[in-house]
Design a protein around this motif. Structure first.
Motif, PDB file in Angstrom:
ATOM      1  N   ALA A  76       0.820  -1.212   0.000  1.00 11.48           N
ATOM      2  CA  ALA A  76       0.000   0.000   0.000  1.00 11.48           C
ATOM      3  C   ALA A  76       0.852   1.260   0.000  1.00 11.48           C
ATOM      4  CB  ALA A  76      -0.897   0.011   1.230  1.00 11.48           C
ATOM      5  N   LEU A  77       0.308   2.297  -0.618  1.00 10.78           N
ATOM      6  CA  LEU A  77       0.884   3.619  -0.473  1.00 10.78           C
ATOM      7  C   LEU A  77       0.639   4.111   0.945  1.00 10.78           C
ATOM      8  CD1 LEU A  77      -0.224   5.386  -3.753  1.00 10.78           C
ATOM      9  CD2 LEU A  77       2.105   5.042  -3.003  1.00 10.78           C
ATOM     10  N   PRO A  78       1.404   5.071   1.430  1.00 14.96           N
ATOM     11  CA  PRO A  78       1.130   5.622   2.752  1.00 14.96           C
ATOM     12  C   PRO A  78      -0.269   6.198   2.811  1.00 14.96           C
ATOM     13  CG  PRO A  78       2.715   6.968   1.537  1.00 14.96           C
ATOM     14  CD  PRO A  78       2.564   5.700   0.790  1.00 14.96           C
ATOM     15  N   LEU A 135      12.629  11.315 -11.531  1.00 12.44           N
ATOM     16  CA  LEU A 135      12.162  10.194 -10.720  1.00 12.44           C
ATOM     17  C   LEU A 135      13.347   9.660  -9.927  1.00 12.44           C
ATOM     18  CD1 LEU A 135       9.662   8.425 -10.145  1.00 12.44           C
ATOM     19  CD2 LEU A 135      10.436   6.904 -11.976  1.00 12.44           C
ATOM     20  N   ALA A 136      13.239   9.657  -8.588  1.00 12.50           N
ATOM     21  CA  ALA A 136      14.389   9.373  -7.732  1.00 12.50           C
ATOM     22  C   ALA A 136      14.899   7.950  -7.894  1.00 12.50           C
ATOM     23  CB  ALA A 136      14.022   9.624  -6.273  1.00 12.50           C
ATOM     24  N   HIS A 137      16.219   7.781  -7.758  1.00  8.72           N
ATOM     25  CA  HIS A 137      16.857   6.465  -7.867  1.00  8.72           C
ATOM     26  C   HIS A 137      16.408   5.496  -6.772  1.00  8.72           C
ATOM     27  CE1 HIS A 137      20.618   7.675 -10.456  1.00  8.72           C
ATOM     28  NE2 HIS A 137      19.511   7.524 -11.161  1.00  8.72           N
ATOM     29  N   ARG A 138      15.920   6.029  -5.635  1.00  8.11           N
ATOM     30  CA  ARG A 138      15.634   5.161  -4.490  1.00  8.11           C
ATOM     31  C   ARG A 138      14.542   4.140  -4.781  1.00  8.11           C
ATOM     32  NH1 ARG A 138      13.548  10.138  -2.960  1.00  8.11           N
ATOM     33  NH2 ARG A 138      11.274  10.239  -2.734  1.00  8.11           N
ATOM     34  N   HIS A 139      13.777   4.359  -5.851  1.00  9.46           N
ATOM     35  CA  HIS A 139      12.725   3.399  -6.199  1.00  9.46           C
ATOM     36  C   HIS A 139      13.285   2.161  -6.908  1.00  9.46           C
ATOM     37  CE1 HIS A 139       9.818   6.431  -5.093  1.00  9.46           C
ATOM     38  NE2 HIS A 139      10.335   7.273  -5.968  1.00  9.46           N
ATOM     39  N   PHE A 140      14.542   2.192  -7.271  1.00  6.80           N
ATOM     40  CA  PHE A 140      15.104   1.112  -8.087  1.00  6.80           C
ATOM     41  C   PHE A 140      16.378   0.592  -7.420  1.00  6.80           C
ATOM     42  CE2 PHE A 140      12.999   4.275 -10.724  1.00  6.80           C
ATOM     43  CZ  PHE A 140      12.034   3.507 -11.356  1.00  6.80           C
ATOM     44  N   TYR A 185       2.679   6.209  -8.577  1.00 11.38           N
ATOM     45  CA  TYR A 185       1.609   6.850  -7.813  1.00 11.38           C
ATOM     46  C   TYR A 185       2.159   8.010  -6.990  1.00 11.38           C
ATOM     47  CZ  TYR A 185      -1.091   2.743  -9.025  1.00 11.38           C
ATOM     48  OH  TYR A 185      -1.744   1.765  -9.720  1.00 11.38           O
ATOM     49  N   GLY A 186       1.382   9.088  -6.918  1.00 10.51           N
ATOM     50  CA  GLY A 186       1.728  10.213  -6.058  1.00 10.51           C
ATOM     51  C   GLY A 186       2.781  11.134  -6.640  1.00 10.51           C
ATOM     52  N   LEU A 187       2.653  11.508  -7.914  1.00  9.49           N
ATOM     53  CA  LEU A 187       3.602  12.414  -8.556  1.00  9.49           C
ATOM     54  C   LEU A 187       3.175  13.872  -8.384  1.00  9.49           C
ATOM     55  CD1 LEU A 187       4.151  10.319 -11.795  1.00  9.49           C
ATOM     56  CD2 LEU A 187       5.930  10.865 -10.123  1.00  9.49           C
ATOM     57  N   THR A 227       5.128  11.626  -1.637  1.00  5.22           N
ATOM     58  CA  THR A 227       4.916  10.209  -1.315  1.00  5.22           C
ATOM     59  C   THR A 227       4.876   9.356  -2.582  1.00  5.22           C
ATOM     60  OG1 THR A 227       2.523  10.538  -1.289  1.00  5.22           O
ATOM     61  CG2 THR A 227       3.657  10.701   0.813  1.00  5.22           C
ATOM     62  N   THR A 228       5.749   9.616  -3.515  1.00  7.86           N
ATOM     63  CA  THR A 228       5.755   8.826  -4.757  1.00  7.86           C
ATOM     64  C   THR A 228       6.146   7.382  -4.476  1.00  7.86           C
ATOM     65  OG1 THR A 228       6.302  10.757  -6.083  1.00  7.86           O
ATOM     66  CG2 THR A 228       6.807   8.614  -7.034  1.00  7.86           C
ATOM     67  N   GLN A 229       5.465   6.456  -5.160  1.00  7.56           N
ATOM     68  CA  GLN A 229       5.844   5.049  -5.088  1.00  7.56           C
ATOM     69  C   GLN A 229       5.746   4.453  -6.479  1.00  7.56           C
ATOM     70  OE1 GLN A 229       3.652   2.611  -2.349  1.00  7.56           O
ATOM     71  NE2 GLN A 229       5.208   1.037  -2.326  1.00  7.56           N
ATOM     72  N   VAL A 230       6.698   3.576  -6.781  1.00  7.92           N
ATOM     73  CA  VAL A 230       6.779   2.929  -8.097  1.00  7.92           C
ATOM     74  C   VAL A 230       6.558   1.429  -7.926  1.00  7.92           C
ATOM     75  CG1 VAL A 230       8.262   2.440 -10.087  1.00  7.92           C
ATOM     76  CG2 VAL A 230       8.370   4.678  -8.962  1.00  7.92           C
ATOM     77  N   LEU A 231       5.715   0.862  -8.780  1.00 12.23           N
ATOM     78  CA  LEU A 231       5.465  -0.579  -8.767  1.00 12.23           C
ATOM     79  C   LEU A 231       5.825  -1.155 -10.133  1.00 12.23           C
ATOM     80  CD1 LEU A 231       2.000  -0.687  -6.958  1.00 12.23           C
ATOM     81  CD2 LEU A 231       4.267  -0.982  -5.964  1.00 12.23           C
TER      82      LEU A 231
END
Length: 410
Positions: free
Chosen positions: A40-42, A352-357, A371-373, A403-407
């Motif tokens: 889930a997203l926050p 798009l931040a590197h922390r998602h990958f 989500y959350g851009l 609160t961006t999240q990548v799936l």
């Protein structure tokens, strides 16, 4: 799904996570078949977290001590300065706000590291105004006399005469209620006072205390009544907010009526969670934390962007996108990702931040959901259209997404 259920303090003791009080309020219209908490997203927006800050500060100011979390040792506010002088009270109020913000940022950094610091959720002048309001709230409610800090740590309290304690866990197995009252006092007259501290508005459009808050206090009373031996003679229930103190009906006949209603609620206790989806989707899905895993929301969002007219009180849909990766450009700290949406339109995510990958970058031809851009594009022609250009890391801190999240598929 309502992102802020009025009766969310109470949870049933099973896997579904819905409450009987919520059913009384009609908040179960979008029933969840399961809840994938790990994906889930926050669930809290910046405004909701601001409400939590206000709650912490209000509670600490009224009780006269500050505790950074449920397990931390309490600290008397009197040890921070002079409670009787105006200058001393201003110093204490400022420090209380500073401690609360720092504590929330530490919690977010540990539990939800994708979030930016809380201060970046507002423009600088707006954040300055937020801090000013929080300090004023603390100053207005700060106790005039030193208050003894509670002892006993997290040990369960004895629900007997003489109890005077904050954050008292309460539960009733027969009514399937569980919660924690902000403050409980059981004096010699056996009339138990239960107080709940609220931040923000507590009144409905008609100027009456919101029904959810009334049910919440009455639920606490029922839970304490069932758990205490001997039982108290009665209850004084009150909602304490920065706007005043509001009494809640705690008469025996009123509580007995609520008990009968709760006992008659038909909730499928003990069902196993097997799938992730919702029955319906609509405007209430705006900030639902489960939308990345909800096919109903995906379909609704694709259709709603086509006719999302600007109107009084209306807001655009969440800045979520999904599609197939067309190109990836890697920079020092961020990526530029181009995506082709299911409608065939090309969209760019710049920054798009590197922390998602952490394990690998997204690949060309791979499905992706983000989500959350944020975006710099606004309404065009009186209509909120789905933007073509998004970003997470903006050129200025307060223009960044929070609160961006990548799936990815794998």
């Amino acid at each position: 799904m309502n992102p802020a259920r009025d009766a969310a303090t109470f949870q049933v003791v099973d896997e579904l996570g819905i409450s009987r009080l919520g059913a009384l309020l009609g908040t179960g219209a979008c029933k969840r078949k399961a809840l994938d908490r790990h994906a889930a997203l926050p669930g809290k927006t910046p405004s909701a977290l601001l409400g939590t800050l206000r709650h912490w500060i209000l509670e600490a100011a009224i009780q006269g001590w500050w505790r950074a979390g449920r397990t931390a040792a309490p600290v008397s506010l009197a040890s921070w300065g002079d409670l009787e002088s105006n200058n001393g009270r201003r110093v204490i109020s400022s420090r209380l706000v500073e401690e609360a913000v720092e504590h929330m940022d530490r919690e977010l950094d540990q539990t939800e590291p994708w979030r930016a610091p809380l201060s970046r959720a507002w423009a600088p002048i707006a954040w300055h105004n937020v801090l000013t309001q929080l300090r004023s709230l603390a100053l207005a409610r700060l106790s005039l006399k030193p208050a003894p800090c509670p002892t006993g740590g997290g040990a369960p309290p004895n629900l007997v005469r003489g109890l005077k304690r904050p954050e008292v866990p309460l539960g009733s197995k027969s009514l399937h209620l569980r919660g924690a009252a902000d403050f409980v006092e059981w004096p010699e007259d056996d009339i138990v006072r239960i107080s709940d501290f609220k931040s923000g508005g507590v009144l409905d459009p008609e100027g009456q205390l919101k029904e959810g808050y009334i049910l919440q206090l009455q639920g606490y009373a029922l839970a304490l009544h069932d758990a205490a031996h001997p039982r108290p003679k009665g209850f004084r229930l009150e909602v304490v907010s920065d706007g005043g103190v509001f009494d809640v009906d705690g008469r025996t006949e009123t509580l007995d009526y609520l008990r009968r209603k709760l006992e008659n609620q038909k909730v499928p206790w003990g069902q196993q969670a097997v799938a992730v989806d919702y029955e319906t989707a609509g405007p209430s899905c705006m900030f639902c934390p489960q939308r990345p895993r909800c096919s109903s929301y995906t379909k609704y969002a694709e259709e709603a962007w086509e006719s999302n007219r600007v109107g009084v009180g209306q807001r655009p849909l969440p800045l979520d996108i999904w599609g197939v990766v067309e190109s990836v450009e890697e920079g020092p700290t961020t990526l530029h990702v181009r995506i082709r949406s299911p409608e065939g339109e090309r969209r760019l995510i710049a920054g798009l931040a590197h922390r998602h990958f952490l394990s690998r970058l997204c690949q060309v031809g791979e499905p992706i959901w983000i989500y959350g851009l944020q975006t710099l594009e606004g309404a065009r022609g009186g209509q909120f259209v789905h933007p073509l250009n998004f970003h997470e890391e903006g050129t200025k801190p307060w223009t960044s997404a929070w609160t961006t999240q990548v799936l990815l598929t794998k």
